[in-house]
Design a protein around this motif. Structure first.
Motif, PDB file in Angstrom:
ATOM      1  N   GLN A  75     -10.919 -36.453  14.594  1.00 43.98           N
ATOM      2  CA  GLN A  75     -12.165 -35.952  13.988  1.00 43.98           C
ATOM      3  C   GLN A  75     -11.908 -35.438  12.576  1.00 43.98           C
ATOM      4  O   GLN A  75     -10.831 -34.932  12.261  1.00 43.98           O
ATOM      5  N   ARG A  76     -12.920 -35.580  11.738  1.00 44.07           N
ATOM      6  CA  ARG A  76     -12.794 -35.193  10.320  1.00 44.07           C
ATOM      7  C   ARG A  76     -13.998 -34.355   9.872  1.00 44.07           C
ATOM      8  O   ARG A  76     -14.505 -34.502   8.758  1.00 44.07           O
ATOM      9  N   LEU A  77     -14.444 -33.476  10.731  1.00 49.32           N
ATOM     10  CA  LEU A  77     -15.646 -32.690  10.476  1.00 49.32           C
ATOM     11  C   LEU A  77     -15.555 -31.872   9.202  1.00 49.32           C
ATOM     12  O   LEU A  77     -16.559 -31.632   8.518  1.00 49.32           O
ATOM     13  N   CYS A  78     -14.351 -31.431   8.838  1.00 45.33           N
ATOM     14  CA  CYS A  78     -14.206 -30.568   7.661  1.00 45.33           C
ATOM     15  C   CYS A  78     -14.441 -31.313   6.345  1.00 45.33           C
ATOM     16  O   CYS A  78     -14.585 -30.675   5.298  1.00 45.33           O
ATOM     17  N   LEU A  79     -14.458 -32.632   6.382  1.00 53.62           N
ATOM     18  CA  LEU A  79     -14.718 -33.395   5.158  1.00 53.62           C
ATOM     19  C   LEU A  79     -16.192 -33.397   4.783  1.00 53.62           C
ATOM     20  O   LEU A  79     -16.546 -33.733   3.651  1.00 53.62           O
TER      21      LEU A  79
END
Length: 209
Positions: A75-79
């Motif tokens: 997951q890459r939610l912080c992008l």
């Protein structure tokens, strides 16, 4: 009745029978062609519906990618921050966790979704489940290939609340995320493109605010 007259009647009957056979043959061929056209139309409609459902599934997958919840190890939610889109790449040319992230275009240029390459061997779009760990269902209605999507950062011209305008200052610039998804039918030529805008009012848990 004379033999000459009888022969004429038989000849006339033969012509009538031949005409009836010709008409019956033409009607039979027309009916067969109509049946084939109807079958082809029904098959195309079914294929388009499969592609539409695949594109919808890609939109849902992208929503989890951008907004969460997303428990995948990739997951890459912080992008996805409405104030920071530095992870987004011009021309959607990112790799790794930047795959499919398209930076805002210059004013007057075509948006990224109009020029994006959604082919399976192109890294500028994201295949279904890449960052969520999901797998696209297979079976009798399996698609030619998995649906794909891109995410564009688009400058917001207003807040998510009704009748509330956004400040025009550079420091207050915020973004929404435009997702463009493509789904394929059982044939690769059958394609459906869907689009939606996602607003992320706050950072995901564990991400910088």
């Amino acid at each position: 009745m004379s033999r000459h007259r009888l022969a004429r009647q038989r000849g006339f009957s033969l012509i009538v029978v031949l005409l009836i056979l010709v008409v019956a043959t033409v009607l039979g061929v027309a009916a067969a062609q109509l049946s084939l056209v109807n079958e082809r139309s029904a098959r195309n409609d079914r294929d388009t519906e499969i592609a539409f459902q695949a594109a919808e599934a890609a939109l849902i997958d992208a929503e989890s990618d951008v907004l969460g919840p997303n428990g995948s190890a990739r997951q890459r939610l912080c992008l996805f921050s409405r104030h920071d889109v530095t992870a987004f790449v011009a021309g959607c040319g990112g790799a790794g966790e930047q795959q499919g992230l398209c930076a805002p275009g210059e004013p007057g240029t075509e948006p990224a979704w109009m020029t994006a390459d959604f082919s399976a061997d192109d890294a500028r779009s994201v295949a279904y489940g890449t960052f969520t760990g999901r797998s696209y269902p297979s079976g009798d209605a399996a698609t030619a290939r998995a649906p794909r999507y891109i995410v564009e950062a688009v400058r917001s011209r207003g807040g998510w609340q009704a009748d509330v305008l956004q400040s025009a200052s550079a420091q207050a610039t915020s973004y929404v995320f435009r997702v463009t998804a493509i789904g394929f039918g059982m044939r690769d030529q059958t394609q459906v493109v869907l689009q939606t805008n996602l607003y992320k009012p706050a950072s995901s848990p564990g991400c910088p605010s």
